[in-house]
Scaffold this active site. Structure first.
Site, PDB file in Angstrom:
ATOM      1  N   SER A 164       0.825  -1.199   0.000  1.00 41.08           N
ATOM      2  CA  SER A 164       0.000   0.000   0.000  1.00 41.08           C
ATOM      3  C   SER A 164       0.870   1.264   0.000  1.00 41.08           C
ATOM      4  O   SER A 164       1.722   1.432  -0.876  1.00 41.08           O
ATOM      5  CB  SER A 164      -0.968  -0.049   1.188  1.00 41.08           C
ATOM      6  N   ASP A 204      -5.988  -3.858  -2.168  1.00 43.48           N
ATOM      7  CA  ASP A 204      -5.001  -3.463  -1.160  1.00 43.48           C
ATOM      8  C   ASP A 204      -4.139  -4.621  -0.645  1.00 43.48           C
ATOM      9  O   ASP A 204      -4.642  -5.617  -0.145  1.00 43.48           O
ATOM     10  CB  ASP A 204      -5.769  -2.831   0.001  1.00 43.48           C
TER      11      ASP A 204
END
Length: 281
Positions: free
Chosen positions: A40, A168
């Site tokens: 991320s 993610d």
């Protein structure tokens, strides 16, 4: 021969601005990692370092953008759907905002188009939504890989890459130190997940609960990993009071986490001494 280092930058949204201090400290120590992993925001910071940017470069760039609301607004406007048909297809929901467009509008020009152009090998953690597993991206188009790793559910739309739907990386691997395990003599991992806090003294709304539950899930994953293997250095800067999307609070995040620089330097010194003792034993 000097020991080698690898670094894993964890995910955590705006809390990951604290990674800049880590890169600055490594620069000051004269440490150039032989490999980097990121999840991320950690993948984005890792890409900056892997491209050859210094911590100061990244720090100055982040403040020049995030420190000015008008600049952020202008770049978000650049990331809007390009055509009416695209707008209709994507919709007006926040959850459908394109992270790939966002990154193209915000990433510094020093970050190249492909992994192969990076100066330090980089592994990017993402989650294969339908494959139900971790996806480790390390070659080809860099922007789509970073976008996939940062595609926070309910905030950004997933990224399609190599026939997979990716979201993610923090869902499966919040602090991806295992991706660089064995690459170097000393592995450094930075955990910026944080934890829900009641410091605001109010009942959490649905967004707070959603992001807080995600933090708890990510903490659980990391704790489970640490039972099996540990990085040589694991640091957790004080980021819990910041929300995942608090990027406009760049100065506050940087101010409250600056102590991580000295913590890292002390930890590196201790790791080097421990290694010397092992060699001499």
């Amino acid at each position: 021969m000097s020991p080698t280092f690898a670094v894993a930058f964890g995910g955590g949204g705006a809390r990951g601005l604290a990674h800049i201090h880590v890169i600055e400290a490594l620069d000051e120590l004269g440490i150039r990692p032989v490999s980097i992993a990121g999840s991320s925001i950690g993948a984005i910071m890792g890409a900056g370092m892997a491209s050859g940017m210094t911590g100061k470069d990244i720090h100055d760039y982040a403040r020049s953008i995030l420190g000015r609301r008008s600049e952020v607004a202008a770049r978000v406007w650049q990331a809007r759907p390009g055509t009416f048909s695209e707008m209709i297809e994507v919709g007006f929901r926040v959850s459908q905002f394109s992270i790939e467009r966002i990154l193209r509008a915000f990433l510094p020009p020093q970050i190249p188009a492909t992994f192969e152009e990076l100066k330090i090998p980089l592994r990017v953690a993402a989650t294969d939504f339908y494959g139900h597993k971790l996806a480790v991206l390390r070659e080809g188009d860099l922007n789509s890989a970073l976008a996939a790793s940062a595609a926070i559910p309910a905030v950004f739309s997933p990224v399609k890459r190599d026939g997979r739907l990716l979201i993610d990386g923090g869902i499966y691997n919040p602090v991806p130190f295992d991706l660089v395990d064995g690459d170097a003599d000393i592995v450094i991992a930075i955990d910026v997940v944080g934890a829900p806090t009641n410091g605001r003294r109010k009942k959490p709304n649905s967004i707070d609960l959603m992001f807080g539950a995600t933090q708890l899930m990510m903490q659980s994953i990391t704790a489970c990993k640490l039972q099996h293997t540990r990085p040589d250095i694991l640091l957790r800067p004080p980021v819990s009071r910041f929300r995942m999307l608090d990027f406009l609070k760049v100065d506050a995040v940087m101010g409250e986490t600056v102590a991580i620089k000295d913590q890292l330097k002390r930890s590196v010194d201790a790791a080097l001494k421990a290694r010397e003792e092992q060699v001499c034993a």
